[in-house]
Enzyme design. Structure first.
Site, PDB file in Angstrom:
ATOM      1  N   HIS A 186      28.168  65.689  70.176  1.00 38.44           N
ATOM      2  CA  HIS A 186      29.435  65.587  70.484  1.00 38.44           C
ATOM      3  C   HIS A 186      29.704  64.672  71.536  1.00 38.44           C
ATOM      4  O   HIS A 186      30.127  63.644  71.509  1.00 38.44           O
ATOM      5  CB  HIS A 186      30.177  66.944  70.669  1.00 38.44           C
ATOM      6  CG  HIS A 186      31.565  67.069  71.201  1.00 38.44           C
ATOM      7  ND1 HIS A 186      32.539  67.279  70.228  1.00 38.44           N
ATOM      8  CD2 HIS A 186      32.222  66.740  72.456  1.00 38.44           C
ATOM      9  CE1 HIS A 186      33.711  66.910  70.871  1.00 38.44           C
ATOM     10  NE2 HIS A 186      33.502  66.798  72.256  1.00 38.44           N
ATOM     11  N   GLU A 187      28.732  65.097  72.787  1.00 39.29           N
ATOM     12  CA  GLU A 187      28.938  64.147  73.881  1.00 39.29           C
ATOM     13  C   GLU A 187      28.190  62.703  73.731  1.00 39.29           C
ATOM     14  O   GLU A 187      28.947  61.865  74.222  1.00 39.29           O
ATOM     15  CB  GLU A 187      28.219  64.957  75.093  1.00 39.29           C
ATOM     16  CG  GLU A 187      28.888  66.311  75.277  1.00 39.29           C
ATOM     17  CD  GLU A 187      30.265  66.138  75.600  1.00 39.29           C
ATOM     18  OE1 GLU A 187      30.857  65.110  75.983  1.00 39.29           O
ATOM     19  OE2 GLU A 187      30.862  67.333  75.711  1.00 39.29           O
TER      20      GLU A 187
ATOM     21  N   HIS B 120      38.007  62.910  70.341  1.00 45.31           N
ATOM     22  CA  HIS B 120      38.079  64.089  69.595  1.00 45.31           C
ATOM     23  C   HIS B 120      38.976  63.998  68.378  1.00 45.31           C
ATOM     24  O   HIS B 120      39.664  63.091  68.087  1.00 45.31           O
ATOM     25  CB  HIS B 120      39.090  65.165  70.500  1.00 45.31           C
ATOM     26  CG  HIS B 120      38.013  65.607  71.888  1.00 45.31           C
ATOM     27  ND1 HIS B 120      38.648  65.759  72.837  1.00 45.31           N
ATOM     28  CD2 HIS B 120      36.722  65.880  71.860  1.00 45.31           C
ATOM     29  CE1 HIS B 120      37.624  66.202  73.878  1.00 45.31           C
ATOM     30  NE2 HIS B 120      36.614  66.036  73.204  1.00 45.31           N
TER      31      HIS B 120
ATOM     32  N   CYS C  74      35.183  60.009  61.056  1.00 40.02           N
ATOM     33  CA  CYS C  74      34.441  59.888  62.394  1.00 40.02           C
ATOM     34  C   CYS C  74      33.127  59.188  61.953  1.00 40.02           C
ATOM     35  O   CYS C  74      33.023  57.933  62.718  1.00 40.02           O
ATOM     36  CB  CYS C  74      33.854  60.958  63.168  1.00 40.02           C
ATOM     37  SG  CYS C  74      35.483  61.830  63.905  1.00 40.02           S
TER      38      CYS C  74
END
Lengths: 463, 180
Positions: free
Chosen positions: B129-130, B139, B167
């Site tokens: 995620h990071e 997000h 994504c």
């Protein structure tokens, strides 16, 4: 739900807060801008539209509450969130009183911030969708500047739209203030003559000789004071529509002159020999019973038939009370713009009184009463006393319309049901009776939840 | 192809299984080689004694200065992280930048009860995620996507350790210089 169109302005004097909050919200896809103090924030609010303002309570120069107050003046629909490290009930209450959406105690939980932003975006999306829907609904109920959802008026709109396409003479019948001229203008605007002029003449406002001169014009020297040739309204309306209001009030000589013009489409100016050809579409209007006037010999029968090619009857407002909330909303919106004053609507008590009023002056009277209310009211909601309605909600019935007490009650209950959209609990509250009593009354009078009469049943109960 | 460096910057001894599992998922998600970076330095200046937490923004700056200086660097710590306006964060990634940091401090909830595999999964998800933010990803609205915002540890558990198709498409655009 996309966050891209949600523009957030973060106001904090601490750079690290601006950076961290801005960065955090940007990752959620919001368009985030920052301001270092209240003054910079107000400049940005004056320059652009924002969805959400997140402002710190304690800042030098101008604190968060002052920013909130000014921001709400600039953009009333803005959702303002106050950040405070000094959480007290007092500041929170003060912020909410000034119109803040909510407040956050620094530091706040990620979940709290995330949920609050999502909630605001959802709410703003709903408000936008609602506005779009309401506009669509209005379009559905609209015929140019006329607004109605009553079946009777919908039939009027339908007939008017059809009639607009033809060149036939139209006679608009209806009580004073019911919107005869507005309908005439709408017909003109929908007609092939829309590019031409729309000329209105009030036949009741002038003496017969003045009206004659007004309609047909005069040549120089035709009478004392006629120092130059003057064209009349018929000529002014050439290529367009001539609206003759209160046509039932004109005298016998002028009735004959008017009949000739309708038959020949030409006339002479007063004092002139030259005939003038005109191409005008006549829309006449009256609040009188012209048939009766014909029977009494006060109105020429041949003229009546010339005018009554397409008769359109506008029902009085008291017979289409379901339109009152719609009209109120539309007038209040318009008055708000005209008066540059925030007006959100009328209170439920005021609406109940408006629904119960008899409206002898019809839509014009409703508009005038709302205008008075808009001037007098001190807050964004027009209250019952602001309207200055007659003390008794039920105005005295007019001659010929005397009704029994039960009939008046039935009509009032029906109107309240229509106003609440069939919400029995709300209707019972407005009427000051319990739900069971209201149900009993509805059953007794055969009223449906929407205030309409139940369709008759046949013997076996089938509809 | 620039690698992703993973660097243990915690106070306790590094947990090999934890870092290997995170590296595996980072490699899968971003198609980049993942290497370990090691140095005894620690971002102690980022500690805030008042809050008894480490400021994640300060760690990001430090990672860029003290780190390998190429590719993306992910700091993994056992210290609790915060940003000034939030009570805590699982991690932070520089949007479109070179550094990201993730902490296991808040991911330990229920691990003793359920087992160490839970922490492996959680860390792998937060690491992806990071680092995803460092690659420019925002997000995601898909709740099971690894780029979905996690307001609490329950949200982390609901996510899959991989990018959703949208994504992945966005990442490809970002890497090939497509529409931004």
């Amino acid at each position: 739900m996309s966050n891209e169109r949600t523009r957030i302005l973060v106001v904090d004097d601490e750079e690290i807060v601006r950076e961290s909050l801005g960065g955090w919200l940007e990752k959620d896809g919001y368009s985030v801008h920052v301001a270092v103090d209240g003054f910079a924030a107000l400049e940005k609010l004056k320059a652009e539209r924002w969805s959400i303002l997140i402002v710190d309570l304690k800042m030098p120069g101008m604190d968060g509450l002052q920013v909130l107050e000014e921001a709400k003046k600039l953009q009333p629909e803005l959702a303002v969130v106050i950040m405070t490290a000094y959480a007290t009930v007092d500041t929170a209450v003060a912020a909410m009183k000034l119109g803040a959406y909510d407040y956050l105690v620094k530091p706040f939980d990620p979940e709290e911030l995330s949920l609050m932003m999502q909630k605001i975006v959802s709410q703003q999306t709903l408000v936008r969708e609602n506005a779009v829907l309401r506009q669509a609904l209005k379009r559905e109920y609209r015929f140019r500047d006329l607004l109605s959802k009553s079946p009777a008026m919908q039939a009027v709109f339908e007939l008017a739209r059809t009639a607009a396409r033809s060149n036939s003479t139209i006679l608009v019948l209806g009580e004073s203030g019911s919107g005869k001229e507005v309908l005439a203008r709408a017909i003109h605007q929908e007609s092939p003559r829309a590019e031409g002029p729309f000329v209105a003449v009030s036949c009741a406002a002038l003496t017969e000789s003045l009206l004659e001169s007004e309609l047909f014009g005069h040549e120089k020297g035709a009478f004392t004071g006629a120092i130059a040739r003057r064209k009349g309204k018929f000529e002014a309306a050439h290529g367009g529509t001539l609206f003759l209001d209160e046509v039932g009030d004109i005298g016998s000589k002028l009735q004959l002159d008017l009949l000739r013009v309708l038959e020949e489409r030409r006339f002479h100016r007063i004092g002139g020999n030259e005939s003038v050809d005109v191409d005008v579409r006549i829309i006449a209007a009256t609040n009188r019973d012209l048939k009766r006037a014909v029977g009494e010999g006060k109105f020429r029968e041949d003229l009546f038939y010339r005018l009554n090619v397409i008769p359109i009857l506008i029902p009085p407002l008291r017979d289409r009370r379901e339109d009152i909330p719609l009209l109120v909303e539309s007038f209040v919106e318009r008055l708000s713009v005209e008066m540059k004053k925030r007006l959100d609507g009328v209170s439920s008590e005021a609406m109940s009184a408006l629904m119960a009023h008899d409206w002898p002056g019809n839509v014009r009277e409703l508009r005038n009463i709302l205008e008075r209310g808009a001037v007098v009211c001190t807050g964004p909601v027009i209250q019952l006393p602001d309207l200055g309605l007659p003390g008794k909600p039920d105005a005295a019935p007019r001659p010929g319309t005397l009704a029994s007490l039960e009939e008046v009650e039935r009509r009032h209950v029906s109107a309240v049901l229509a106003h609440t959209g069939g919400n029995v609990s709300q209707s019972a509250r407005i009427l000051g009776i319990d739900r069971v009593t209201l149900y009993n009354k509805m059953r007794k009078w055969g009223l449906r939840r929407d205030g309409e009469d139940e369709p008759p049943r046949d013997d076996n109960g089938a509809r | 192809m620039d690698p992703i460096f993973i660097w243990w910057i915690g106070e306790a001894a590094p947990d090999r299984a934890l870092l290997d599992h995170a590296a595996l998922h980072l490699g899968r998600a971003f198609g980049r080689p993942v290497r370990e970076w090691s140095s005894p330095e620690r971002p102690r200046h980022a500690y805030d004694p008042k809050r008894k937490q480490h400021l994640s923004g300060a760690i990001l700056k430090w990672l860029l200065e003290a780190g390998p200086g190429a590719g993306k660097v992910l700091g993994v710590t056992d210290r609790d992280l915060f940003i000034p306006i939030l009570t805590y964060v699982f991690g932070e990634g520089q949007l479109g930048g070179g550094a990201a940091v993730v902490s296991i401090a808040r991911l330990l909830e229920d691990v003793e009860l359920i087992g160490p595999q839970l922490l492996l999964e959680r860390l792998a998800k937060e690491a992806v995620h990071e680092v995803g933010h460092a690659f420019g990803l925002l997000h995601c609205a898909t709740p099971v996507c690894v780029m979905a915002r996690s307001s609490g540890v329950r949200n982390v558990d609901e996510k899959k350790p991989e990018l959703c198709s949208e994504c992945r498409r966005r990442l490809e655009e970002l890497q090939t210089g497509g529409p931004r």
